[in-house]
Design a protein around this motif. Structure first.
Motif, PDB file in Angstrom:
ATOM      1  N   SER A   2       0.795  -1.235   0.000  1.00 38.48           N
ATOM      2  CA  SER A   2       0.000   0.000   0.000  1.00 38.48           C
ATOM      3  C   SER A   2       0.826   1.283   0.000  1.00 38.48           C
ATOM      4  CB  SER A   2      -0.984   0.003   1.180  1.00 38.48           C
ATOM      5  OG  SER A   2      -0.295   0.038   2.417  1.00 38.48           O
ATOM      6  N   GLY A   3       1.746   1.388  -0.963  1.00 38.19           N
ATOM      7  CA  GLY A   3       2.504   2.624  -1.121  1.00 38.19           C
ATOM      8  C   GLY A   3       3.679   2.787  -0.171  1.00 38.19           C
ATOM      9  N   LEU A   4       4.072   1.731   0.512  1.00 36.28           N
ATOM     10  CA  LEU A   4       5.201   1.797   1.431  1.00 36.28           C
ATOM     11  C   LEU A   4       6.131   0.619   1.154  1.00 36.28           C
ATOM     12  CD1 LEU A   4       6.480   3.185   3.959  1.00 36.28           C
ATOM     13  CD2 LEU A   4       5.219   1.521   5.328  1.00 36.28           C
ATOM     14  N   GLU A   5       7.421   0.939   1.067  1.00 31.52           N
ATOM     15  CA  GLU A   5       8.429  -0.096   0.869  1.00 31.52           C
ATOM     16  C   GLU A   5       9.579   0.169   1.838  1.00 31.52           C
ATOM     17  OE1 GLU A   5       9.715  -1.831  -3.172  1.00 31.52           O
ATOM     18  OE2 GLU A   5      11.179  -0.258  -2.738  1.00 31.52           O
ATOM     19  N   VAL A   6       9.977  -0.873   2.577  1.00 35.90           N
ATOM     20  CA  VAL A   6      11.074  -0.748   3.537  1.00 35.90           C
ATOM     21  C   VAL A   6      12.103  -1.833   3.225  1.00 35.90           C
ATOM     22  CG1 VAL A   6      11.730  -0.704   5.965  1.00 35.90           C
ATOM     23  CG2 VAL A   6       9.465   0.120   5.297  1.00 35.90           C
ATOM     24  N   LEU A   7      13.337  -1.396   2.975  1.00 33.60           N
ATOM     25  CA  LEU A   7      14.450  -2.285   2.643  1.00 33.60           C
ATOM     26  C   LEU A   7      15.589  -2.028   3.619  1.00 33.60           C
ATOM     27  CD1 LEU A   7      14.431  -1.152  -1.063  1.00 33.60           C
ATOM     28  CD2 LEU A   7      13.624  -3.377  -0.317  1.00 33.60           C
ATOM     29  N   TYR A   8      16.430  -3.044   3.856  1.00 24.59           N
ATOM     30  CA  TYR A   8      17.614  -2.818   4.685  1.00 24.59           C
ATOM     31  C   TYR A   8      18.765  -3.688   4.220  1.00 24.59           C
ATOM     32  CZ  TYR A   8      17.208  -7.220   7.232  1.00 24.59           C
ATOM     33  OH  TYR A   8      17.165  -8.547   7.557  1.00 24.59           O
ATOM     34  N   GLN A   9      19.951  -3.265   4.618  1.00 26.78           N
ATOM     35  CA  GLN A   9      21.176  -3.996   4.327  1.00 26.78           C
ATOM     36  C   GLN A   9      22.066  -3.891   5.560  1.00 26.78           C
ATOM     37  OE1 GLN A   9      23.743  -2.179   1.349  1.00 26.78           O
ATOM     38  NE2 GLN A   9      24.036  -4.196   0.434  1.00 26.78           N
TER      39      GLN A   9
END
Length: 162
Positions: free
Chosen positions: A36-43
């Motif tokens: 719903s319009g939100l994307e969370v990525l991490y490294q």
């Protein structure tokens, strides 16, 4: 020969940059959530160790209690554990936050006091302020560290809200 093989195997597990020809490639980028319009990525920004993290429900409207999952194998004992968070947008600092997760006199989680080599796995709620994430792209630096300032986990995250 068995001892040499076991030593070589352990070396490649402990020092991941060495298995990549010494080039020190970065850890893979992981998806925390996308909906719903939100994307969370991490490294992971720890050169020696990656970890797992996920959020149960991805939403622009951050609730006061969100369920997370976090897993890592400890390289250090954790008598005390602290979290530092730095939030930036367009190169400018938006928020800096520090929080004691484990204190000797006040352990807040069951994994407080774990020893080197043990696993931390937490699946459950995390209390936070309720708010709506504004549209934009944000960079987040998260660091978990001990009372000796030794890194337990470190992540560079990107939040995209559209």
């Amino acid at each position: 020969m068995k001892g040499f093989t076991a030593t070589l195997f352990l070396w490649t597990l402990i020092f991941p940059s060495c298995r990549r020809g010494g080039g020190g490639k970065a850890w893979p980028t992981h998806m925390v959530c996308s909906d719903s319009g939100l994307e969370v990525l991490y490294q992971s920004c720890d050169p020696l160790q990656d970890f797992g993290f996920s959020v149960e429900k991805c939403s622009k409207q951050l609730k006061s209690n969100i369920n997370i999952r976090f897993g890592i194998i400890l390289r250090e004992d954790i008598k005390e554990l602290f979290l530092d968070l730095a939030l930036m947008s367009q190169g400018s600092s938006v928020l800096n936050f520090s929080y004691p997760i484990c204190e000797v006199a006040l352990p807040k989680f069951s994994f407080c006091g774990r020893r080197k080599g043990e696993q931390i796995y937490y699946a459950g709620p995390v209390n936070n302020p309720e708010f709506t994430i504004p549209q934009g792209e944000y960079q987040v630096l998260l660091e978990l560290y001990t009372e000796k300032r030794t890194t337990v986990a470190c992540a560079n995250a990107t939040i995209k809200c559209f």
